[in-house]
Design an enzyme around this catalytic site. Structure first.
Site, short mmCIF file in Angstrom:
data_model
loop_
_atom_site.label_atom_id
_atom_site.label_comp_id
_atom_site.label_asym_id
_atom_site.label_seq_id
_atom_site.Cartn_x
_atom_site.Cartn_y
_atom_site.Cartn_z
N LEU A 43 3.24 -5.69 -1.53
CA LEU A 43 1.92 -6.28 -1.37
C LEU A 43 0.95 -5.46 -2.20
CD1 LEU A 43 1.76 -6.81 2.53
CD2 LEU A 43 2.21 -8.54 0.79
N ASP A 44 -0.09 -6.10 -2.73
CA ASP A 44 -1.12 -5.36 -3.45
C ASP A 44 -1.74 -4.32 -2.52
OD1 ASP A 44 -0.68 -6.96 -5.63
OD2 ASP A 44 -2.39 -8.27 -5.26
N LYS A 45 -2.31 -3.29 -3.12
CA LYS A 45 -2.90 -2.20 -2.35
C LYS A 45 -3.92 -2.69 -1.34
CE LYS A 45 -5.43 2.17 -2.91
NZ LYS A 45 -5.98 3.15 -3.88
N THR A 54 -4.26 -5.76 -0.17
CA THR A 54 -3.76 -6.85 0.66
C THR A 54 -3.06 -6.25 1.87
OG1 THR A 54 -3.45 -8.26 -1.27
CG2 THR A 54 -2.28 -8.88 0.74
#
Length: 375
Positions: free
Chosen positions: A156-158, A160
């Protein structure tokens, strides 16, 4: 694991391929079990016929099966202080009690093959040049009684938050990797977006590629050279014309896909300044943090059955829903169904994407003119 048989008189070693290594590439087996053996050495052994599987010649890229026997030549002597000498593995620093507690607080599901974490916003999944705190660095705390360290199977993106699947065995990692690459794993995200989409239930089908000049740090819609990308969205609730709460389902796994797609149709995710610019931030008590959350993940389990877990919202997202008067129960009440049959409204979405891109170009031209004007 892979068990070694007794060495023969000439130093040749034999190994039985274990259950956890079923289906992996031969070069990956060496990385797991004989990491001191370089890829160059493995390739040379294979090329000269010294490396064999069940008596047959192989290449480093061949996949092996549980129960097979590997014939491995004796280790080659290492000459000190040469470029080819294997470097010792860098030891990971031990985790503090606070880090162990922090990691274990994230766990919302645990079984013999898998963990599901509720990743908080602001914590990267993996490390980078300027990233020292990340999920991968905390996985030692989540080994528990397993033989090996847990393994990441997606990210997951940082900024998110939400459900993140982690494999506890090599076999599970391979199984889940196939589920994600084969698109049988299903993920549901929640997001707040600026404005309200004119179509309540839509499919964004726009290819994505790296944006030139950003060093691969930013993606954009690229009709000519981009990779195919499809995302479904459904409006859960709306706050007038100001913003909407949407459910998102990615049907491909491109970098920043949901963020790029929602910005491309003119409805950037609230708090996503990278793709929405200044327009991505709302006033009136709504947090400036990213409002994108992996709410639910459903994937087949390697031992049968399935994993189906829901991750609680982070504080800032929950408070924003309350501020806007949204009922959190309505999101979970959305049926977990396949997308509607028939072609997606591609023409409409492309038209909106072009309109959004045009407005962004105008904004950038305005910024350049302001920078060039005298004080």
């Amino acid at each position: 694991m892979s068990d070694a048989k007794n060495d023969t008189r000439d130093g040749v070693r034999q190994f039985n391929v274990g259950y956890d290594d079923d289906g992996i590439r031969l070069d990956r087996w060496f990385k797991r079990h004989l990491p001191e053996t370089s890829f160059t050495t493995v390739a040379k052994w294979a090329r000269t016929g010294q490396l064999r599987v069940d008596g047959s010649r192989v290449t480093p890229g061949d996949r092996i099966k549980a129960g097979q026997t590997l014939r491995v030549p004796p280790p080659e002597p290492v000459i000190e202080d040469t470029p080819d000498a294997p470097r010792p593995k860098r030891e990971r620093p031990p985790l503090s009690e606070e880090q162990i507690a922090y990691a274990r607080e994230m766990v919302i599901h645990k079984d013999l093959q898998a963990l599901v974490l509720n990743k908080p916003p602001g914590l990267a999944t993996q490390g980078g040049t300027k990233t020292s705190e990340h999920v991968d660095g905390l996985l030692d705390a989540l080994q528990y009684d397993a033989e090996g360290r847990p393994k990441l199977v997606h990210r997951l993106d940082k900024d998110t938050s939400g459900a993140l699947l982690v494999a506890r065995t090599s076999r599970a990692a391979a199984f889940f990797a196939k589920a994600f690459s084969g698109r049988t794993a299903r993920k549901v995200y929640w997001a707040l977006v600026v404005g309200v989409p004119s179509i309540d239930d839509g499919m964004v089908d726009l290819p994505i590629g790296k944006q030139p000049g950003t060093g691969g740090e930013k993606m954009h819609v690229d009709e000519e050279n981009g990779q195919a990308a499809r995302s479904r969205y459904r409006v859960v609730e709306r706050a007038g014309n100001r913003c909407a709460w949407v459910e998102l389902q990615p049907f491909t796994g491109r970098t920043h896909q949901l963020r790029v797609h929602m910005a491309a149709i003119g409805h950037p995710i609230v708090g996503d300044g990278k793709y929405g610019g200044a327009a991505a931030f709302l006033t009136g008590g709504v947090s400036r943090k990213m409002h994108l959350h992996s709410r639910r993940i459903r994937v087949d389990h390697p031992d049968g059955g399935s994993i189906d877990e829901t991750a609680d919202l982070p504080t800032h997202f929950a408070e924003s829903l309350a501020t806007l008067g949204f009922d959190i129960a309505k999101g979970d009440a959305m049926p977990f169904e396949e997308p509607k049959k028939g072609p997606p409204p591609k023409a409409v979405l492309k038209q909106r994407a072009k309109a959004h891109a045009k407005s962004m170009r105008k904004e950038h031209r305005g910024e350049r003119r302001r920078r060039g004007s005298p004080d």
